[in-house]
Scaffold this active site. Structure first.
Site, PDB file in Angstrom:
ATOM      1  N   LYS A   1      49.198  37.357  40.286  1.00 45.21           N
ATOM      2  CA  LYS A   1      49.154  37.925  41.642  1.00 45.21           C
ATOM      3  C   LYS A   1      48.898  36.876  42.726  1.00 45.21           C
ATOM      4  CE  LYS A   1      47.859  42.663  40.436  1.00 45.21           C
ATOM      5  NZ  LYS A   1      46.929  43.770  40.661  1.00 45.21           N
TER       6      LYS A   1
ATOM      7  N   ASP B   1      48.411  47.352  46.119  1.00 43.99           N
ATOM      8  CA  ASP B   1      47.121  47.762  45.548  1.00 43.99           C
ATOM      9  C   ASP B   1      46.219  48.317  46.647  1.00 43.99           C
ATOM     10  OD1 ASP B   1      47.535  47.201  42.859  1.00 43.99           O
ATOM     11  OD2 ASP B   1      46.834  45.128  43.018  1.00 43.99           O
TER      12      ASP B   1
HETATM   13  P1  NAP Z   1      40.631  39.403  37.669  1.00 46.85           P
HETATM   14  O1  NAP Z   1      41.165  38.813  38.928  1.00 46.85           O
HETATM   15  O2  NAP Z   1      40.823  38.673  36.381  1.00 46.85           O
HETATM   16  O3  NAP Z   1      39.044  39.612  37.889  1.00 46.85           O
HETATM   17  C1  NAP Z   1      38.237  40.098  36.842  1.00 46.85           C
HETATM   18  C2  NAP Z   1      36.826  40.381  37.365  1.00 46.85           C
HETATM   19  O4  NAP Z   1      36.118  41.016  36.306  1.00 46.85           O
HETATM   20  C3  NAP Z   1      36.038  39.135  37.723  1.00 46.85           C
HETATM   21  O5  NAP Z   1      35.153  39.461  38.749  1.00 46.85           O
HETATM   22  C4  NAP Z   1      35.278  38.839  36.427  1.00 46.85           C
HETATM   23  O6  NAP Z   1      34.043  38.202  36.634  1.00 46.85           O
HETATM   24  C5  NAP Z   1      34.984  40.232  35.949  1.00 46.85           C
HETATM   25  N1  NAP Z   1      34.831  40.288  34.494  1.00 46.85           N
HETATM   26  C6  NAP Z   1      35.804  40.176  33.562  1.00 46.85           C
HETATM   27  N2  NAP Z   1      35.279  40.336  32.327  1.00 46.85           N
HETATM   28  C7  NAP Z   1      33.948  40.524  32.497  1.00 46.85           C
HETATM   29  C8  NAP Z   1      32.859  40.729  31.600  1.00 46.85           C
HETATM   30  N3  NAP Z   1      33.035  40.801  30.284  1.00 46.85           N
HETATM   31  N4  NAP Z   1      31.624  40.893  32.110  1.00 46.85           N
HETATM   32  C9  NAP Z   1      31.416  40.840  33.453  1.00 46.85           C
HETATM   33  N5  NAP Z   1      32.414  40.638  34.356  1.00 46.85           N
HETATM   34  C10 NAP Z   1      33.653  40.495  33.875  1.00 46.85           C
HETATM   35  O7  NAP Z   1      41.188  40.865  37.422  1.00 46.85           O
HETATM   36  P2  NAP Z   1      41.629  41.955  38.528  1.00 46.85           P
HETATM   37  O8  NAP Z   1      43.078  41.845  38.797  1.00 46.85           O
HETATM   38  O9  NAP Z   1      40.676  41.847  39.668  1.00 46.85           O
HETATM   39  O10 NAP Z   1      41.425  43.315  37.723  1.00 46.85           O
HETATM   40  C11 NAP Z   1      40.134  43.837  37.484  1.00 46.85           C
HETATM   41  C12 NAP Z   1      40.253  45.206  36.834  1.00 46.85           C
HETATM   42  O11 NAP Z   1      40.873  46.124  37.721  1.00 46.85           O
HETATM   43  C13 NAP Z   1      41.113  45.201  35.555  1.00 46.85           C
HETATM   44  O12 NAP Z   1      40.503  46.034  34.607  1.00 46.85           O
HETATM   45  C14 NAP Z   1      42.416  45.792  36.009  1.00 46.85           C
HETATM   46  O13 NAP Z   1      43.086  46.465  34.963  1.00 46.85           O
HETATM   47  C15 NAP Z   1      41.940  46.781  37.079  1.00 46.85           C
HETATM   48  N6  NAP Z   1      42.991  47.082  38.055  1.00 46.85           N
HETATM   49  C16 NAP Z   1      43.350  48.382  38.198  1.00 46.85           C
HETATM   50  C17 NAP Z   1      44.318  48.720  39.112  1.00 46.85           C
HETATM   51  C18 NAP Z   1      44.701  50.160  39.296  1.00 46.85           C
HETATM   52  O14 NAP Z   1      45.776  50.436  39.838  1.00 46.85           O
HETATM   53  N7  NAP Z   1      43.873  51.089  38.891  1.00 46.85           N
HETATM   54  C19 NAP Z   1      44.927  47.727  39.897  1.00 46.85           C
HETATM   55  C20 NAP Z   1      44.531  46.413  39.736  1.00 46.85           C
HETATM   56  C21 NAP Z   1      43.545  46.096  38.807  1.00 46.85           C
HETATM   57  P3  NAP Z   1      33.902  36.592  36.698  1.00 46.85           P
HETATM   58  O15 NAP Z   1      34.317  36.187  38.075  1.00 46.85           O
HETATM   59  O16 NAP Z   1      32.456  36.383  36.459  1.00 46.85           O
HETATM   60  O17 NAP Z   1      34.791  36.045  35.619  1.00 46.85           O
END
Ligand code: NAP
Length: 270
Positions: A69, A105
């Site tokens: 992204k 989003d």
């Molecule tokens: P991302 O950019 O990889 O960010 C992941 C975030 O989660 C970071 O803040 C990371 O913390 C934290 N994290 C990951 N694993 C963790 C763990 N085991 N313990 C604590 N913190 C953890 O991902 P993203 O794109 O923001 O997506 C985040 C979530 O939103 C995903 O589950 C994704 O599927 C969901 N999502 C849903 C939609 C929807 O339409 N519903 C749309 C987009 C995303 P650190 O910074 O400490 O690594």
């Protein structure tokens, strides 16, 4: 509609994409709306190669997911101002070879939180990644006080550098009354369905809890929210709204929601 040489190709690109719901949603829209197009999923770590494919094949609409992204942005010809402000693109529309990046989003976040008062509200935002950026953008624009709680402090600080938010540590969570709690991490996602992003004791009656995770359909966080008298908002609402907005951008017209949520829920139930 039968696939023919005239059928237009659209795509979901990311890595991995095997479990993406996007083909289910978009292909259902094409069928309902009688659009001669098909969405396929292309998983690759090579964002340069994926963008070259968009130009060459050509792919007319691309949904973009993790981890591309942000890295896709410098490879596009134009970026919509909202996507630029958020710092992430989840949609590419190919108009006669000109690739424009958008962020739908944020439309999804706005839809999911549509019935929630954000002005003056204390919002706990768990996570500081791409999705959290979108939530921070929307919530601060709506006048909320956003408190970011993230595993890595440096990432929370990077978010604070872009948006007018506070950072909150685990020890201060219990002492603050949150009107809205948003989980923007994968914590609680299948197969780790027993995990909670924050202790359930901080969920107060009457609060709104929005979990971006939609697999499982009801996460442990949302179950706890319901049990504690809070409003539970599923990430599937966001997913559907962002997907329909992608089609609107491509087709240049609104696409009616024909109960696609039931289709997506059925797919998630397996
Ligand atoms: P991302 O950019 O990889 O960010 C992941 C975030 O989660 C970071 O803040 C990371 O913390 C934290 N994290 C990951 N694993 C963790 C763990 N085991 N313990 C604590 N913190 C953890 O991902 P993203 O794109 O923001 O997506 C985040 C979530 O939103 C995903 O589950 C994704 O599927 C969901 N999502 C849903 C939609 C929807 O339409 N519903 C749309 C987009 C995303 P650190 O910074 O400490 O690594």
């Amino acid at each position: 509609m039968e696939i023919s040489p005239k059928t237009v190709l659209t795509a979901i690109i990311g890595n991995p994409v095997e479990h993406s719901l996007s083909p289910t949603l978009h292909n259902a829209v094409y069928k309902t709306e009688d659009i001669d197009a098909v969405m396929l999923a292309f998983g690759s770590p090579d964002i340069g190669g994926l963008v070259a494919a968009i130009r060459t094949l050509p792919i007319q609409l691309a949904a973009v997911t993790m981890p591309h992204k942000q890295t896709i942005m410098p490879l596009l010809d134009e970026i919509d101002v909202t996507a630029k402000d958020i710092g992430a693109v989840n949609t590419v529309v190919n108009r006669k070879g000109v690739l424009t990046g958008y962020n739908t989003d944020v439309t999804g976040v706005a839809k999911a939180l549509a019935g929630v008062t954000l002005k003056g509200a204390n919002v706990l935002l768990i996570g500081a990644g791409g999705a959290a950026r979108t939530v921070a953008y929307h919530a601060t624009r709506e006048g909320a006080h956003v408190f970011c709680h993230n595993r890595k402090l440096a990432e929370a600080e990077a978010l604070r550098a872009s948006f007018d938010i506070n950072i909150i540590g685990a020890d201060a969570l219990q002492a603050t009354d949150f009107d809205v709690i948003v989980n923007a991490t994968p914590i609680g996602m299948s197969p780790n369905t027993d995990a909670m992003p924050v202790p359930e004791e901080i969920i107060r009656k009457g609060a709104a809890v929005f979990d971006l995770v939609y697999s499982p359909l009801e996460t442990k966080l949302l179950r706890a929210a319901r049990a504690r008298g809070a409003r539970a908002i599923s990430g599937l609402t966001m997913f559907l709204a962002q997907g329909l907005e992608q089609e609107r951008l491509w087709l240049g017209r609104d696409v009616a929601d024909k109960d696609y949520i039931a289709l997506l829920e059925g797919k998630l139930r397996g």
